[in-house]
Design a protein around this motif. Structure first.
Motif, short mmCIF file in Angstrom:
data_model
loop_
_atom_site.label_atom_id
_atom_site.label_comp_id
_atom_site.label_asym_id
_atom_site.label_seq_id
_atom_site.Cartn_x
_atom_site.Cartn_y
_atom_site.Cartn_z
N ARG A 38 -3.12 13.33 10.90
CA ARG A 38 -1.99 12.52 10.46
C ARG A 38 -1.10 13.29 9.50
NH1 ARG A 38 -2.83 6.78 11.06
NH2 ARG A 38 -0.99 6.52 9.74
N PHE A 60 -0.39 9.54 1.97
CA PHE A 60 -0.11 8.15 1.60
C PHE A 60 -1.24 7.20 2.01
CE2 PHE A 60 3.93 10.32 2.28
CZ PHE A 60 4.55 10.09 1.07
N LEU A 61 -2.31 7.74 2.58
CA LEU A 61 -3.40 6.91 3.07
C LEU A 61 -4.49 6.78 2.02
CD1 LEU A 61 -3.74 8.37 6.69
CD2 LEU A 61 -2.55 6.27 6.01
N SER A 117 5.69 5.52 2.93
CA SER A 117 5.47 6.85 3.49
C SER A 117 6.65 7.34 4.31
CB SER A 117 4.20 6.85 4.36
OG SER A 117 4.35 5.96 5.46
N THR A 118 7.55 6.42 4.72
CA THR A 118 8.71 6.82 5.50
C THR A 118 9.84 7.26 4.58
OG1 THR A 118 9.47 4.51 5.53
CG2 THR A 118 8.11 5.26 7.38
N GLU A 141 -8.94 4.24 4.78
CA GLU A 141 -8.07 4.36 5.95
C GLU A 141 -8.27 5.72 6.61
OE1 GLU A 141 -4.15 1.72 5.03
OE2 GLU A 141 -4.43 3.46 3.74
N LYS A 175 1.12 3.49 2.16
CA LYS A 175 1.71 3.75 3.47
C LYS A 175 3.01 3.01 3.68
CE LYS A 175 -1.08 0.17 5.75
NZ LYS A 175 -2.11 -0.10 6.77
N ASP A 176 3.25 1.91 2.91
CA ASP A 176 4.51 1.19 3.04
C ASP A 176 5.69 2.04 2.59
OD1 ASP A 176 3.48 -1.33 3.99
OD2 ASP A 176 2.68 -1.66 1.99
N ASP A 230 1.08 11.86 7.62
CA ASP A 230 1.29 11.02 6.43
C ASP A 230 0.01 10.79 5.65
OD1 ASP A 230 0.02 9.47 8.30
OD2 ASP A 230 1.20 7.66 7.92
N HIS A 231 -0.94 11.73 5.76
CA HIS A 231 -2.26 11.51 5.15
C HIS A 231 -2.18 11.39 3.63
CE1 HIS A 231 -2.61 15.76 3.79
NE2 HIS A 231 -1.88 16.01 4.87
N ARG A 248 0.85 -1.18 0.00
CA ARG A 248 0.00 0.00 0.00
C ARG A 248 0.89 1.24 0.00
NH1 ARG A 248 -4.78 -2.18 -1.47
NH2 ARG A 248 -5.41 -3.86 -0.08
#
Length: 316
Positions: A236, A241-242, A177-178, A246, A174-175, A238-239, A172
């Motif tokens: 959030r 990447f959601l 997002s870092t 989610e 979010k994987d 990191d929104h 996804r």
């Protein structure tokens, strides 16, 4: 000739070059030229440019690459998937399977999408080795297949055989997002994902003790604000990447926590700022409010300020 993502190619019938950035089908590839345009091109109209970046291989199966063992002390022993970015093609990533264990891995990777499967890789991976198993384009993440890994661990040492390991992974946004980091064994940046992560071991005694906490030990509920902003960018960082579902679940959870806290602290009223949007969040909130026995009524809050983007809840 077999091409793969990241290969540098030249057009046969015209003076143009670029990188393979998409596998459209068995006969057609997407090639991004120096102007940044991705062009669909027939495989028969392409030739590999050797000595320039990545070179196409004649074999489908990537070969294990020996690496320097000293790099393994940077991470914990385990089985990892290193997702490396391509230095020359920014939207392409390469998946490297890394065996950071003292055992030999017998490995297979099968990809699946909509009940259709394809073998992507199989082979033997020596201890502390890495091998390329797959490549993909980041913009196509939504249609990436599910990754199905199967591992058999072999050791000549006097150790009890480990159980076969099956890992299913659906990526996804979010994987990724870092921030990217330097990957062990590779001269690239990217993301490191552990595949053999074990579920946390539950301490039965500590679990039992948690049910018998004294009143003084019970966690207190913080007093919420009078106005709760449920816009995802407020909740959030990191929104971006959601996915939509989610975001909605995060917003509803934040709403429920604030509502419960307001009831615990005997609020007279509270305002939830949910925005107008498509009305999905507003409708979900109103449905939950209508079923709560502690709520007297609810209404649109301060239309001059919020329009129809906020709801005021009045408690009994």
């Amino acid at each position: 000739m077999k091409f793969k993502l990241g290969d540098f190619v030249r057009f046969v019938d015209e003076k143009r070059e670029g990188y393979v950035t998409k596998i459209i089908d068995n006969q057609t590839l997407g090639v991004t030229d120096s102007d940044g345009f991705e062009i669909p091109v027939a495989v028969s109209n392409l030739t590999s440019v050797h000595g320039h970046g990545s070179v196409a291989e004649d074999e489908d199966t990537p070969k294990p690459i020996a690496v320097n063992v000293p790099a393994i002390n940077k991470i914990e022993n385990g089985i990892y998937l290193a997702v490396a970015t391509d230095d020359k093609v920014g939207n392409v990533v390469h998946f490297h399977l890394q065996n950071q264990t003292p055992t030999i891995l017998l490995t297979s990777l099968t990809t699946g999408r909509k009940d259709k499967y394809a073998g992507a890789f199989y082979g033997m991976l020596e201890a502390h080795q890495s091998t390329l198993v797959y490549s993909a384009s980041i913009p196509d993440l939504d249609i990436w297949p599910e990754f199905n890994f199967q591992f058999l661990m072999f050791s000549k040492a006097d150790v009890k055989p480990a159980e076969p390991l099956v890992v299913k992974k659906k990526f996804r946004a979010k994987d990724f997002s870092t921030d990217q980091k330097e990957l062990p064994q590779l001269k690239h940046k990217g993301w490191l994902i552990r595949l053999d992560e074990q579920a946390p071991v539950i301490d039965a005694q500590k679990l039992k003790e948690s049910f018998y906490k004294s009143a003084a030990q019970e966690k207190t509920v913080n007093v919420p604000e009078k106005e709760i902003d449920l816009h995802i960018e407020k909740l959030r960082d990191d929104h971006h990447f959601l996915e939509a579902d989610e975001m909605l679940q995060i917003q509803l959870a934040h709403f429920q926590n604030a509502l419960d806290a307001a009831i615990v602290h005997h609020f007279d009223k509270i305002i939830f700022i949910h925005g107008s949007g498509n009305g999905t969040l507003r409708d979900k909130i109103h449905k939950l409010i209508s079923k709560n026995p502690h709520i007297k009524t609810y209404m649109d809050a301060r239309k001059e300020k919020f329009g129809y983007g906020a709801t005021e809840v009045i408690f009994k």
